[in-house]
Design a protein around this motif. Structure first.
Motif, PDB file in Angstrom:
ATOM      1  N   THR A   1     -42.995  26.895   5.099  1.00 32.20           N
ATOM      2  CA  THR A   1     -42.302  25.790   5.558  1.00 32.20           C
ATOM      3  C   THR A   1     -41.372  26.372   6.549  1.00 32.20           C
ATOM      4  O   THR A   1     -40.401  27.067   6.269  1.00 32.20           O
ATOM      5  CB  THR A   1     -41.884  24.782   4.494  1.00 32.20           C
ATOM      6  N   ARG A   2     -41.575  25.845   7.788  1.00 37.29           N
ATOM      7  CA  ARG A   2     -40.647  26.500   8.766  1.00 37.29           C
ATOM      8  C   ARG A   2     -39.143  25.825   8.682  1.00 37.29           C
ATOM      9  O   ARG A   2     -39.079  24.640   8.200  1.00 37.29           O
ATOM     10  CB  ARG A   2     -41.013  25.874  10.170  1.00 37.29           C
ATOM     11  N   GLY A   3     -38.161  26.706   9.193  1.00 36.35           N
ATOM     12  CA  GLY A   3     -36.812  26.093   9.165  1.00 36.35           C
ATOM     13  C   GLY A   3     -36.655  24.994  10.288  1.00 36.35           C
ATOM     14  O   GLY A   3     -37.506  25.304  11.243  1.00 36.35           O
TER      15      GLY A   3
ATOM     16  N   ALA B   1     -28.084  29.770   5.809  1.00 37.14           N
ATOM     17  CA  ALA B   1     -28.080  28.748   6.030  1.00 37.14           C
ATOM     18  C   ALA B   1     -29.480  28.218   5.911  1.00 37.14           C
ATOM     19  O   ALA B   1     -30.593  27.945   7.027  1.00 37.14           O
ATOM     20  CB  ALA B   1     -27.926  28.575   7.744  1.00 37.14           C
ATOM     21  N   PHE B   2     -29.800  27.567   4.689  1.00 33.89           N
ATOM     22  CA  PHE B   2     -31.198  27.519   3.962  1.00 33.89           C
ATOM     23  C   PHE B   2     -32.068  26.470   5.181  1.00 33.89           C
ATOM     24  O   PHE B   2     -33.062  27.135   5.616  1.00 33.89           O
ATOM     25  CB  PHE B   2     -31.225  26.865   2.800  1.00 33.89           C
ATOM     26  N   SER B   3     -31.542  25.481   5.644  1.00 34.83           N
ATOM     27  CA  SER B   3     -32.086  24.618   6.643  1.00 34.83           C
ATOM     28  C   SER B   3     -33.225  25.283   8.012  1.00 34.83           C
ATOM     29  O   SER B   3     -33.991  24.714   8.331  1.00 34.83           O
ATOM     30  CB  SER B   3     -31.577  23.424   6.910  1.00 34.83           C
ATOM     31  N   SER B   4     -32.305  26.355   8.271  1.00 38.58           N
ATOM     32  CA  SER B   4     -32.966  26.942   9.511  1.00 38.58           C
ATOM     33  C   SER B   4     -33.820  28.113   9.369  1.00 38.58           C
ATOM     34  O   SER B   4     -34.221  28.735  10.292  1.00 38.58           O
ATOM     35  CB  SER B   4     -31.718  27.247  10.389  1.00 38.58           C
ATOM     36  N   TYR B   5     -33.957  28.285   7.911  1.00 35.93           N
ATOM     37  CA  TYR B   5     -34.967  29.445   7.618  1.00 35.93           C
ATOM     38  C   TYR B   5     -36.287  29.069   7.400  1.00 35.93           C
ATOM     39  O   TYR B   5     -36.374  28.203   6.613  1.00 35.93           O
ATOM     40  CB  TYR B   5     -34.168  30.393   6.683  1.00 35.93           C
ATOM     41  N   ASP B   6     -37.281  30.093   7.749  1.00 37.46           N
ATOM     42  CA  ASP B   6     -38.373  29.556   7.195  1.00 37.46           C
ATOM     43  C   ASP B   6     -38.575  30.203   5.592  1.00 37.46           C
ATOM     44  O   ASP B   6     -37.840  31.168   5.393  1.00 37.46           O
ATOM     45  CB  ASP B   6     -39.588  30.405   7.993  1.00 37.46           C
TER      46      ASP B   6
ATOM     47  N   GLN C   1     -30.927  20.747  -1.663  1.00 36.42           N
ATOM     48  CA  GLN C   1     -30.899  21.517  -3.131  1.00 36.42           C
ATOM     49  C   GLN C   1     -31.115  22.891  -2.624  1.00 36.42           C
ATOM     50  O   GLN C   1     -31.129  23.698  -3.603  1.00 36.42           O
ATOM     51  CB  GLN C   1     -31.897  20.899  -3.840  1.00 36.42           C
ATOM     52  N   ASN C   2     -31.289  23.270  -1.371  1.00 38.40           N
ATOM     53  CA  ASN C   2     -31.591  24.767  -0.973  1.00 38.40           C
ATOM     54  C   ASN C   2     -32.856  25.514  -1.951  1.00 38.40           C
ATOM     55  O   ASN C   2     -32.636  26.292  -2.463  1.00 38.40           O
ATOM     56  CB  ASN C   2     -30.329  25.305  -1.270  1.00 38.40           C
ATOM     57  N   THR C   3     -33.613  24.458  -2.098  1.00 40.77           N
ATOM     58  CA  THR C   3     -34.975  24.746  -2.875  1.00 40.77           C
ATOM     59  C   THR C   3     -36.244  24.632  -2.206  1.00 40.77           C
ATOM     60  O   THR C   3     -36.421  23.758  -1.481  1.00 40.77           O
ATOM     61  CB  THR C   3     -34.841  24.018  -4.175  1.00 40.77           C
ATOM     62  N   VAL C   4     -37.228  25.620  -2.403  1.00 39.29           N
ATOM     63  CA  VAL C   4     -38.472  25.464  -2.000  1.00 39.29           C
ATOM     64  C   VAL C   4     -39.322  25.274  -3.333  1.00 39.29           C
ATOM     65  O   VAL C   4     -39.372  26.167  -4.079  1.00 39.29           O
ATOM     66  CB  VAL C   4     -38.777  26.688  -1.143  1.00 39.29           C
TER      67      VAL C   4
END
Length: 125
Positions: A50-52, A27-32, A75-78
């Motif tokens: 970048t913090r979740g 769950a990309f958005s909730s992960y640092d 996009q699940n990308t940093v």
């Protein structure tokens, strides 16, 4: 969990480069999401995170004002935008992730259980 880093290469001093890390399997958005780097003969060091959930960002003093971390949750990308590159930025760059909800952000690589492969950045004329 899979992390795929890309975008490394050769850049001249003062130049720019953008690294990407595509993520899947969690769950990309909730992960640092963090970037670390390791130069030859040196320990792996924190670059930025970048913090979740909040998206708040923190950077190492050595890159503050030059590097910018950002994330695209759709996009699940940093990303790591590197500007005003210096020779001392030469290193293998790694993206990493951890679920640290309810905790302060971490700059310790031991707190990140999942890692992508490195992408090499060389700053040289």
């Amino acid at each position: 969990v899979q992390l795929q880093a890309s975008g490394g290469g050769l850049v001249q001093p003062g130049g720019s480069l953008r690294l990407s890390c595509a993520a899947s399997g969690f769950a990309f958005s909730s992960y640092d999401m963090a970037w670390f780097r390791q130069a030859p003969g040196k320990e792996r060091e924190f670059v930025a995170v970048t913090r979740g959930i909040t998206g708040n960002v923190f950077s190492a003093d050595s890159v503050k004002g030059r590097f910018t971390i950002s994330r695209d949750n759709a996009q699940n990308t940093v990303y790591l935008q590197m500007n005003s590159a210096k020779p001392e930025d030469t290193a293998d760059y790694y993206c990493a992730t951890a679920r640290l909800l309810g905790r302060v952000h971490s700059r310790r690589y031991s707190d990140y259980p999942y890692w992508g492969q490195g992408t090499q950045v060389t700053v040289s004329s």
